[in-house]
Design an enzyme around this catalytic site. Structure first.
Site, PDB file in Angstrom:
ATOM      1  CD1 TRP A  17     -12.620 -37.606 133.613  1.00 23.01           C
ATOM      2  CD2 TRP A  17     -12.085 -39.746 133.808  1.00 23.01           C
ATOM      3  NE1 TRP A  17     -11.971 -37.879 134.682  1.00 23.01           N
ATOM      4  CE2 TRP A  17     -11.407 -39.181 134.949  1.00 23.01           C
ATOM      5  CE3 TRP A  17     -11.893 -41.184 133.960  1.00 23.01           C
ATOM      6  CZ2 TRP A  17     -10.982 -39.640 136.149  1.00 23.01           C
ATOM      7  CZ3 TRP A  17     -11.143 -41.715 134.965  1.00 23.01           C
ATOM      8  CH2 TRP A  17     -10.647 -40.993 135.867  1.00 23.01           C
ATOM      9  CG  ASP A  51     -18.591 -40.928 133.363  1.00 26.45           C
ATOM     10  OD1 ASP A  51     -18.922 -40.684 134.288  1.00 26.45           O
ATOM     11  OD2 ASP A  51     -17.201 -41.008 133.337  1.00 26.45           O
ATOM     12  CE  LYS A  75     -14.293 -37.429 140.387  1.00 26.50           C
ATOM     13  NZ  LYS A  75     -14.239 -37.919 139.277  1.00 26.50           N
TER      14      LYS A  75
HETATM   15  C1  LIG Z   1     -13.812 -39.389 138.416  1.00 28.49           C
HETATM   16  C2  LIG Z   1     -14.234 -39.771 137.126  1.00 28.49           C
HETATM   17  C3  LIG Z   1     -14.139 -41.206 136.813  1.00 28.49           C
HETATM   18  C4  LIG Z   1     -13.616 -42.203 137.789  1.00 28.49           C
HETATM   19  O1  LIG Z   1     -14.385 -42.468 138.796  1.00 28.49           O
HETATM   20  P1  LIG Z   1     -13.786 -43.496 139.816  1.00 28.49           P
HETATM   21  O2  LIG Z   1     -14.823 -43.509 140.974  1.00 28.49           O
HETATM   22  O3  LIG Z   1     -12.505 -43.080 140.137  1.00 28.49           O
HETATM   23  O4  LIG Z   1     -13.989 -44.891 139.131  1.00 28.49           O
HETATM   24  C5  LIG Z   1     -14.763 -41.335 135.812  1.00 28.49           C
HETATM   25  N1  LIG Z   1     -15.132 -40.624 134.853  1.00 28.49           N
HETATM   26  C6  LIG Z   1     -15.415 -39.165 135.090  1.00 28.49           C
HETATM   27  C7  LIG Z   1     -16.121 -38.248 134.327  1.00 28.49           C
HETATM   28  C8  LIG Z   1     -14.692 -38.790 136.418  1.00 28.49           C
HETATM   29  O5  LIG Z   1     -14.888 -37.527 136.929  1.00 28.49           O
END
Ligand SMILES: *Cc1c(COP(=O)(O)O)cnc(C)c1O
Length: 360
Positions: free
Chosen positions: A102, A172, A196
């Site tokens: 990521w 993030d 999530k």
């Molecule tokens: C799932 C995830 C993403 C991607 O998220 P989207 O909603 O598909 O854009 C980015 N960063 C992390 C840490 C994730 O777990």
């Protein structure tokens, strides 16, 4: 009806009581005669739903008053572009810490908007660790420092908040937001997709210190300009109304469980059960360094990957699904977010023991 134990990394399991309430309210939300999905986002019913969701999120995370909470769209991948567009603020570069899939994606996207300095990387360990803070090569003139607090694919999580001085820290937190208390005041910006640990896909949460907004690049789409969204209560465009409603129900559920401290205790108990078993087994193994193992996503491998398919099939027969690891890592991954009950992890460990007996 049988519900499975869903170990999906995302979209992921939601608390059953939340789904039940949503089902009860599906056709008629609290006497309004309509579904939340059918409401005007500017009507008094939805305004109340939106305000309650924001206020519960502020309460749970202890968000200081000088931070804006934005309910946006585009996901964390959208934020990979939206963050540099908003946060470069006339500066030319930003620092990123590379800890896995990521953060690599974040770095690649940000390079379209500015000079990106990779201040530290754990690529040399196969992304099984977090580079020690003392090794980071930070630029004091950087616009911000970006980290991914939990690498959902690699199962690597920060168990400290890095001190980056006066430069704003951007995280993030898609896959560990609300899993434990966080000192929001140590961050300039926190973002995450909802699917999530919060609610349905389609909602992106942004928490940003208010002095950092208002200097977006001129090319920034209005819907992705934090200042414009903040000035319009995240309603510059139609927000993802149903996802916000479900998120609000999840926030209420977390509060009823005892808030984030209780969530952390619950998550630690689940993770300890699984990691302790992995560490005592000669049949399974977790590749991640002990000091940065994720409480949310637990990757593990079987001694013989020829048994992977049989393992997944047997799990499914016991109503445990979505255990296959990400294609870039292989093996298995158990995602055990807030909504995963302890019973789910107990069932998984019991199954793993039985499988080892039969095949070890
Ligand atoms: C799932 C995830 C993403 C991607 O998220 P989207 O909603 O598909 O854009 C980015 N960063 C992390 C840490 C994730 O777990």
């Amino acid at each position: 009806m049988t519900r499975v134990f869903n170990f999906s990394a995302g979209p992921a399991a939601l608390p059953e009581s939340v789904l039940r309430q949503a089902a009860d309210e599906m056709l008629d939300w609290q006497g309004s005669g309509m579904s939340v999905m059918e409401m005007s986002h500017r009507g008094k019913e939805f305004i109340a739903i939106h305000a309650e969701a924001e206020s519960l999120l502020r309460e749970l995370l202890g968000i200081p008053p000088n931070y804006k909470v934005l309910f946006m769209q585009g996901g964390a991948i959208g934020e990979n572009a939206i963050v540099p567009m908003n946060m470069l603020r006339g500066k030319t570069s930003a620092d990123y810490v590379d800890t896995g899939e990521w953060s690599k994606k974040s770095i690649k996207e940000a390079k379209k908007y500015g000079r990106i300095n990779v201040a530290a990387s754990s690529a040399d360990t196969g992304y099984t660790s977090i580079p020690a803070r003392q090794t980071w090569k930070l630029d004091p003139d950087a616009a911000y420092v970006h980290i991914c607090s939990n690498e959902t694919i690699g199962g690597v999580e920060y168990h400290f908040t890095p001190d980056v001085g006066a430069v704003p820290l951007v995280a993030d937190m898609s896959s560990d937001i609300l899993s434990r208390p966080v000192d929001v005041s140590k961050y300039g910006l926190i973002y995450g997709g909802a699917q999530k640990n919060i609610g349905p896909a389609g909602l992106t949460i942004v928490i940003v210190r208010d002095d950092l907004i208002g200097q977006a690049l001129p090319i920034t789409p209005s819907a992705f300009d934090y200042k414009q969204q903040a000035d319009n209560d995240s309603m510059l465009n139609t927000p993802p109304t149903y996802a916000i409603y479900i998120a609000g129900l999840v926030f209420r559920w977390i509060k009823a469980q005892g808030g984030l401290a209780a969530m952390e205790a619950h998550n630690r108990a689940k993770a300890a059960l699984l990691y302790d078993f992995l560490d005592t087994s000669g049949f399974y193994r977790c590749p991640v360094a002990r000091d940065c193992r994720s409480l949310m996503n637990v990757p593990f491998k079987l001694k013989d990957e020829g048994l992977d398919e049989a393992f997944l099939k047997g799990a499914k027969e016991r109503a445990m699904v979505q255990l296959k690891g990400h294609r870039s890592v292989g093996g298995m991954r158990a995602s055990i977010y807030n909504a995963m009950p302890l019973a789910g992890v107990q069932a998984l460990v019991a199954y793993m023991k039985d499988f080892e007996k039969a095949h070890g």
